[in-house]
Structures are given as C-alpha cells and as structure tokens.
Design a protein around this motif. Sequence first.
Motif, PDB file in Angstrom:
ATOM      1  N   THR A  97      29.665  38.384  -7.078  1.00 52.52           N
ATOM      2  CA  THR A  97      28.364  37.856  -6.680  1.00 52.52           C
ATOM      3  C   THR A  97      28.473  37.129  -5.347  1.00 52.52           C
ATOM      4  O   THR A  97      29.486  36.504  -5.045  1.00 52.52           O
ATOM      5  CB  THR A  97      27.848  36.883  -7.762  1.00 52.52           C
ATOM      6  N   ALA A  98      27.420  37.228  -4.540  1.00 52.30           N
ATOM      7  CA  ALA A  98      27.412  36.517  -3.267  1.00 52.30           C
ATOM      8  C   ALA A  98      27.729  35.050  -3.498  1.00 52.30           C
ATOM      9  O   ALA A  98      27.173  34.420  -4.410  1.00 52.30           O
ATOM     10  CB  ALA A  98      26.054  36.663  -2.588  1.00 52.30           C
ATOM     11  N   PRO A  99      28.655  34.468  -2.712  1.00 49.20           N
ATOM     12  CA  PRO A  99      29.052  33.075  -2.949  1.00 49.20           C
ATOM     13  C   PRO A  99      27.893  32.090  -2.965  1.00 49.20           C
ATOM     14  O   PRO A  99      27.958  31.075  -3.683  1.00 49.20           O
ATOM     15  CB  PRO A  99      30.011  32.796  -1.790  1.00 49.20           C
ATOM     16  N   THR A 100      26.826  32.356  -2.219  1.00 47.04           N
ATOM     17  CA  THR A 100      25.690  31.429  -2.235  1.00 47.04           C
ATOM     18  C   THR A 100      24.974  31.435  -3.579  1.00 47.04           C
ATOM     19  O   THR A 100      24.199  30.524  -3.873  1.00 47.04           O
ATOM     20  CB  THR A 100      24.681  31.800  -1.125  1.00 47.04           C
ATOM     21  N   GLU A 101      25.231  32.446  -4.405  1.00 46.95           N
ATOM     22  CA  GLU A 101      24.579  32.566  -5.711  1.00 46.95           C
ATOM     23  C   GLU A 101      25.556  32.416  -6.870  1.00 46.95           C
ATOM     24  O   GLU A 101      25.170  32.529  -8.041  1.00 46.95           O
ATOM     25  CB  GLU A 101      23.905  33.947  -5.829  1.00 46.95           C
ATOM     26  N   ALA A 102      26.820  32.142  -6.568  1.00 49.08           N
ATOM     27  CA  ALA A 102      27.864  32.261  -7.593  1.00 49.08           C
ATOM     28  C   ALA A 102      28.136  30.982  -8.360  1.00 49.08           C
ATOM     29  O   ALA A 102      28.837  31.019  -9.370  1.00 49.08           O
ATOM     30  CB  ALA A 102      29.155  32.745  -6.946  1.00 49.08           C
ATOM     31  N   GLY A 103      27.645  29.831  -7.930  1.00 49.34           N
ATOM     32  CA  GLY A 103      28.038  28.589  -8.571  1.00 49.34           C
ATOM     33  C   GLY A 103      29.500  28.294  -8.293  1.00 49.34           C
ATOM     34  O   GLY A 103      29.984  28.492  -7.182  1.00 49.34           O
ATOM     35  N   GLU A 104      30.248  27.837  -9.307  1.00 53.18           N
ATOM     36  CA  GLU A 104      31.673  27.602  -9.123  1.00 53.18           C
ATOM     37  C   GLU A 104      32.424  28.932  -9.200  1.00 53.18           C
ATOM     38  O   GLU A 104      32.176  29.735 -10.093  1.00 53.18           O
ATOM     39  CB  GLU A 104      32.197  26.653 -10.199  1.00 53.18           C
ATOM     40  N   PHE A 105      33.351  29.143  -8.263  1.00 57.96           N
ATOM     41  CA  PHE A 105      34.129  30.381  -8.280  1.00 57.96           C
ATOM     42  C   PHE A 105      35.385  30.205  -7.439  1.00 57.96           C
ATOM     43  O   PHE A 105      35.477  29.295  -6.614  1.00 57.96           O
ATOM     44  CB  PHE A 105      33.307  31.552  -7.742  1.00 57.96           C
ATOM     45  N   SER A 106      36.342  31.129  -7.657  1.00 55.70           N
ATOM     46  CA  SER A 106      37.561  31.168  -6.852  1.00 55.70           C
ATOM     47  C   SER A 106      37.845  32.600  -6.428  1.00 55.70           C
ATOM     48  O   SER A 106      37.594  33.538  -7.193  1.00 55.70           O
ATOM     49  CB  SER A 106      38.764  30.637  -7.645  1.00 55.70           C
ATOM     50  N   VAL A 107      38.338  32.747  -5.234  1.00 62.52           N
ATOM     51  CA  VAL A 107      38.766  34.058  -4.742  1.00 62.52           C
ATOM     52  C   VAL A 107      40.068  34.441  -5.449  1.00 62.52           C
ATOM     53  O   VAL A 107      40.722  33.607  -6.090  1.00 62.52           O
ATOM     54  CB  VAL A 107      38.964  34.042  -3.223  1.00 62.52           C
ATOM     55  N   SER A 108      40.443  35.708  -5.318  1.00 63.86           N
ATOM     56  CA  SER A 108      41.733  36.165  -5.828  1.00 63.86           C
ATOM     57  C   SER A 108      42.786  36.029  -4.726  1.00 63.86           C
ATOM     58  O   SER A 108      42.480  36.181  -3.540  1.00 63.86           O
ATOM     59  CB  SER A 108      41.648  37.625  -6.264  1.00 63.86           C
ATOM     60  N   LEU A 109      44.012  35.750  -5.133  1.00 66.14           N
ATOM     61  CA  LEU A 109      45.126  35.693  -4.197  1.00 66.14           C
ATOM     62  C   LEU A 109      46.038  36.885  -4.482  1.00 66.14           C
ATOM     63  O   LEU A 109      46.774  36.876  -5.477  1.00 66.14           O
ATOM     64  CB  LEU A 109      45.904  34.385  -4.326  1.00 66.14           C
ATOM     65  N   PRO A 110      45.966  37.945  -3.669  1.00 66.73           N
ATOM     66  CA  PRO A 110      46.853  39.091  -3.892  1.00 66.73           C
ATOM     67  C   PRO A 110      48.310  38.632  -3.900  1.00 66.73           C
ATOM     68  O   PRO A 110      48.686  37.690  -3.200  1.00 66.73           O
ATOM     69  CB  PRO A 110      46.562  40.004  -2.699  1.00 66.73           C
ATOM     70  N   ARG A 111      49.131  39.317  -4.675  1.00 68.18           N
ATOM     71  CA  ARG A 111      50.522  38.892  -4.831  1.00 68.18           C
ATOM     72  C   ARG A 111      51.463  40.025  -4.467  1.00 68.18           C
ATOM     73  O   ARG A 111      51.217  41.198  -4.765  1.00 68.18           O
ATOM     74  CB  ARG A 111      50.791  38.416  -6.263  1.00 68.18           C
ATOM     75  N   TYR A 112      52.524  39.626  -3.800  1.00 71.05           N
ATOM     76  CA  TYR A 112      53.599  40.551  -3.445  1.00 71.05           C
ATOM     77  C   TYR A 112      54.927  39.898  -3.797  1.00 71.05           C
ATOM     78  O   TYR A 112      55.182  38.750  -3.405  1.00 71.05           O
ATOM     79  CB  TYR A 112      53.553  40.894  -1.947  1.00 71.05           C
ATOM     80  N   ASP A 113      55.739  40.623  -4.533  1.00 72.18           N
ATOM     81  CA  ASP A 113      57.062  40.152  -4.915  1.00 72.18           C
ATOM     82  C   ASP A 113      56.993  38.816  -5.648  1.00 72.18           C
ATOM     83  O   ASP A 113      57.854  37.943  -5.476  1.00 72.18           O
ATOM     84  CB  ASP A 113      57.953  40.046  -3.674  1.00 72.18           C
TER      85      ASP A 113
END
Length: 737
Positions: free
Chosen positions: A545-561
């Motif tokens: 959802t667009a961050p302006t409409e999302a309320g509380e949220f966190s992005v994902s942190l892609p992981r390598y190794d």
Amino acid sequence: MNRHFLIKLLCILTLGSTVNLIAQDIPVNTWRSHLNYTQTNSITLTDNEAICGSQNALFSLDRTDGIITTITKEDGLSDANILSIGYSDISDQVIVLYANGNIDFISDSDIVNMRTVLNSDYPNKSFFGFRMDKQFMYICASFGVVKVNTTNYIIEETYDFIGQGGSEMNVYDITFSNDSLYIACAEGIKSVGDDANTNKQDYNNWKNVVTSTANEINTVLFSDDKVYYTVASPKEINAYRPNGISSIGNYTDEESFLLDFWGDNISLPATNKIYLIDTNDQLSEYQNEKVPTPKQVIDDTDGNAWIADATNGMVKVSSSIETFAPSGPLFSTAHDMINAENFIFMTPSDESGINVGSFAVFNNGIWENYSSLVRSDVTTIPNLPRFKGMAFMPQEQKVYFGTEGEGLFAFHIYEKTFEIIKDPFLVNGRTEATIESLSFDQFGNLWTTTDSYLHFRNPAAEWQHFLDRKITGAATETQNSFQGDAWLLVSGDRLLVFKDGNSRYLSTDQTNGGLPSNTVLSLQIDNAGSMWMGTDDGTAEYFGTAPTEAGEFSVSLPRYDGFPLLKGERVQSIAVDGGNRKWLGTVRGLWLFSSDGGRLFQQFTTENSSLLSNDIKDIAIQPTSGEVFINTSDGIVSYRSDATQGSTKFENVKIFPSPVRPEYQGVLTISGLAVNADVRITDTAGQIVWNGASYGGSTSWNLRLNNGSKPSTGVYFVFSTDQEGAEKYVGKFAIVR
C-alpha cells in the motif's frame, strides 16, 4: 615507431581479430569505453603519428593516411586520469604518466606497466608531469624528480629532499642544457651539473639561480643559453642567464601551461591563447576559434604546431587549421543516464565544465552531441541553463530534461524537434523553474517538483500543482510506484512519498518505514513492481500500500549471505535488467545480484574490469542488447550482460557467434527467448552438454563442458521452452576447433 602502431598493438591484444573502432554491438561479457576525446590535455609525436591524451584514453592520427585509432583501458591501459604523455625515440615507446604516478610504456607489440613510482612510500605524493631527455624520463613530483630509464624500466636516480636544508619540495617542471639540469620548484629555479662527478642526490649541489616563494614558477625551458620561465604573480615571462634576468613580457590569462617550441619560436599555451617568443625575445599572441583552450603545444620537423586542446581535441596548425577527435560524448562524466527506445541519453555532470544545456545520445555505436556550445560535430540547440535529470515518455517518443531555471526541455528522439515548457511551473509569481528530476508513471502522467511544489500533468496536458513545504528545493530523484504515488529524494537525501495531496517522510523508525538509514541515495522500481532504495547503509525494498495510506509499516531488507544486502555500503545507483536482476553501484564498485538480492553474480572493480573508478554514480541499461552503461567518477564505460528484456514468446531468436571459431574466447549467447525459459544444448547424439535458464530474454554458455573441457567440432542443438511448456524453440549452431 611503426605506422599504425596502435592498430598493430590492438590486433595483438585482441588475438589478431579485426579492430572495429565503432562496432555497433559487443559480445556478451565484454566492455567498451564511452570517453570524451575532445577535452585533451597532452600530446606527443612519433615518426609517423600524432598522439593525444584525454582524461582516460589515447588516440592517434597517422600523419600519412589520416587513420584515427583509440586505445582505452579495455585495450590495455592500466589506469585512469592521464596526466601527461611523451615519446622516447631511442626506446621507440609512447609513455603515459597517470595522475597517481602509475606509468605505461607502449610499444608496437606490448604495454609494459611500471608501478614502482605509484607504490613508493613518499607521504602525500602528487605528480606534475615529465619531460624526456634521450632515453630518460624525468618525472616531476611533490618530493622531487624521478629519473627512469625507458629501455629497461629501472629508476636510475631519485632527486628528493633537495629543498633548502634538505627539505622535501615540489618540483613542477624540468629542462636540460648541455651540462646542467634546471628545475622549476617551490623555491624558484634550481640548477645542478649533469655530469658523472656531481651527486645530484645531495641538496648542497642544487643551486638557486632564480629565487621565488609561494610556488610561483611552474614551467621552464632551456633555449639558446637562456632558461625561459613564467611567474604566476605578477604574470610574467622572463629569461635567466648567469649574468642576469631579462623580462620578456606579461601574460594576462588565468592559467598558463608548459613552455615548449613552435618552429623558431618558444610557445606558452594559456587559458585561451598561445604566447609566442621569437628569436629576438619579442612576445606575440596567437588566437584562433579552433584553438579555444590550448593545453600543450609541440612542433614537428616541418615547423607545424600540434596542440592538445581542452575543447576541440587534437589540432594541427600549418598553412591551415585541422581538428581531430574520435566519436564520443561531449563530456567525460554524466549527471544522469537513461534508455529511450535503445537510445542511451546522458547529461553532463556538474564537474564536467559544461554549464549550458547539453546532452549526448548513443545509438548503433555512434555518439551524437547536442548543445548551444560552438563545437565541431555538435548539433545546436537553444541556449539554456545546464540540464539535470531526464525521463522518457514512450507515447510521445520524447525525452524530457529538467533545467536549472527554465523548466523542461522536451526532445523528440526521431524527429529531433524540441519544445521548452516553463510557464506551467511559474506559480505564485515565480519567474524561474529549476527542475532536478522527473518521471512518467505507467499511465503516462508526468511528475516533477520545484521548490515547495509537486507538479502533475496528465496525458491530456492538464496540470495540477500541490504546495508541500517538505519539498525544499527540487527533488533530486523521482520514481513512481504501481500504487499511484510519487517517491522523491528531497533536500538532505531524505525520502518523501506523495499521493493525492498527502506526503510522508520515511525514516529509520520501525513504524515509519524502518529504513536502514535516513540518508537515501537512489531509487528504482523493479519489473515486479517493488521499489528498491539505496542508502548509505545498504538497500531496502517495498511492495504494498502507498506509504501515505499504510499507517505503521516497515520496508523489507533484502539479505545476502545472512546479512542485510550491502550493509555498510553507499548504494548510489540501482538499475534493473531484463531478468529483474539488480545492478547496484557503490563507492567500492559495481555489484550484480539476483532479483531478490540473495545471490551475487558479479562484483566489478577497477582491478578486475574496465571500470575507470570504483565510485559508481549512475547506471542505465539498454534492454534489447543487455548492455549496461556505467557512469563512474572518472568516466563512462559499458558492459554487455547476458540478460535482455524478455516477452512471453520466442521472438527473433539469435544464436551467436555461429560458427564458434577456434580463436573465439567469449561466450555463446542466445537472445530473443521467452522470459525465464528453460534452455538445453545437446550434441547430435542427443546428449545434454549444457542446460540453464534465460535471464529475461537471453542466456549465455561459457563453451565449457561439465568437466571444464571445450566441446569438440560439430553441430549442436538448442531446445528451449517457456515456463508453462506452451512455447517452444529449436535451433542449432556449429563449433569449429
């Protein structure tokens, strides 16, 4: 040196293959440079050629037949930032000195790299250039002089700590008489006897013949029993003899460069003219519009001048004036790069020295330049302020450029017509409109910003303007998600998301995005609709959802190794190829990761590739060829990857090269495949010799069997199906050993 020595050398370095200097395509997993050849800084002559040095490359002109040849890092040059070039007729070598002290010696058959001076342990060392005397190269540096024998690449002597009382001292230039050396240095001009009985490493033997302070004397030249030199303040040209100093005259330019010869005259190139001193020490000026910014002047045996000019490349002055430069962009480094229907557009960086609206276009191996500057091989456009970011509007077939004050400049890529769009941005009585970036969403809506405003234009050319005080200055980057919002990098490298009149900063707060850092440097939406963010502490990804409409949220942190992807790295640029793989540019090189960031395919640096610098500023990808254009702090190069833009069908499938000949050292490439297709290669007996999958619409085979051996001569078959097994392709190719 033999005629066409660069062509001969290039043929040797490429195993005898024909050198195509402007080939339309390059093989997969190979590099090519996209360098500026008009901003030259040094020049030298061999028996048959004139050779010019630009920032990162050489080019030669055969003086007999007019053939121009280039040589770049992928051809064998060992470094970037060429400081000076010269020629030794005794060792028959062109010599390249780089700004860091690295040296290349180029002969007909080889390039020998010498890193001894580069790796010397002098603290804070810097270099100013060199001059040749017989087979000896005399390098002028912040610690003194290095004498290199070009026949065996041995340092014969180093004259360091030759300042007053044995102190370290800048040496800017050197010249030679029959029995002495003279140096322009921080203390003026010093001389020493050039004979076997004089210890030139003892500072007591260096005598001040002209005393100066504050590093005022930067060039010297011995001629007719006199040492000519310049003084920076006041701007004087003088001549020294043992019986005194005589004044030749004054120069008025901001800068002056190396004294040298032009026929019977002594020449001094300066900011926009060349000063000439005749045999009677009378001073005159030479100016011509074809030589607007001379950097170095030398002469040939016929008295013709050969000039390295920072605007027009190589210039020959005889009874007429001729300019020479290979095809390349008008500038050395880019501010922004984009793909537009397989045309690569670039705008000049702020450091390029180009301060008017200009851009360059690359297509089919040729560069075209557009500017209001008066240049050879440049198409004239209106005189506008410097261009910044760009975006392509496919429906209109136009590239839109942001400008520093004049709104947008829209250019039709085929008709080559243009328009200037400024009035819509002059809200609330404004008279100027600086635009740093812009974007078009999937519906053809235009999004851009000026100070405190977001501007929106729909395909019907109807404008809306939203006042938002969070937009302080124009956004430096603009992207659109599939959710109808605009993602903006605003002042302080902060990330602001805007939708329907509302905006929201994203931050490291776990309820407000959870970014790895508040300093966001790059944005890119990928082929699946995820927004990727590059920060000064790694990457992040968001889909939802667009961050302006999302309320509380966190992005994902892609992981390598097992760790967050590129944690601790400044991710300055992000690009997505046809296989949805992520190309990430940092200050430590270029990285290629899988679509989710979990697998590292490549890490390119200056040590293992043709990158000119590890500081990656921007990346653009030509989707049908898979060629990746990389803008570094020291210049632009490209690399052809094995991923192209794919479709759901097999279209115009190509297998190349075919046949694969014995001398070929690259990979076999198959393009035109369906997205993520299964690919198998078999011999005539039906045995599978290789299997893999396409990245986007392409794949490549390294022409090795599972045991590492080369496949034998014969015909081989390619079998490919799409993910559902509905679309199929069968092809064949030959291998000759």
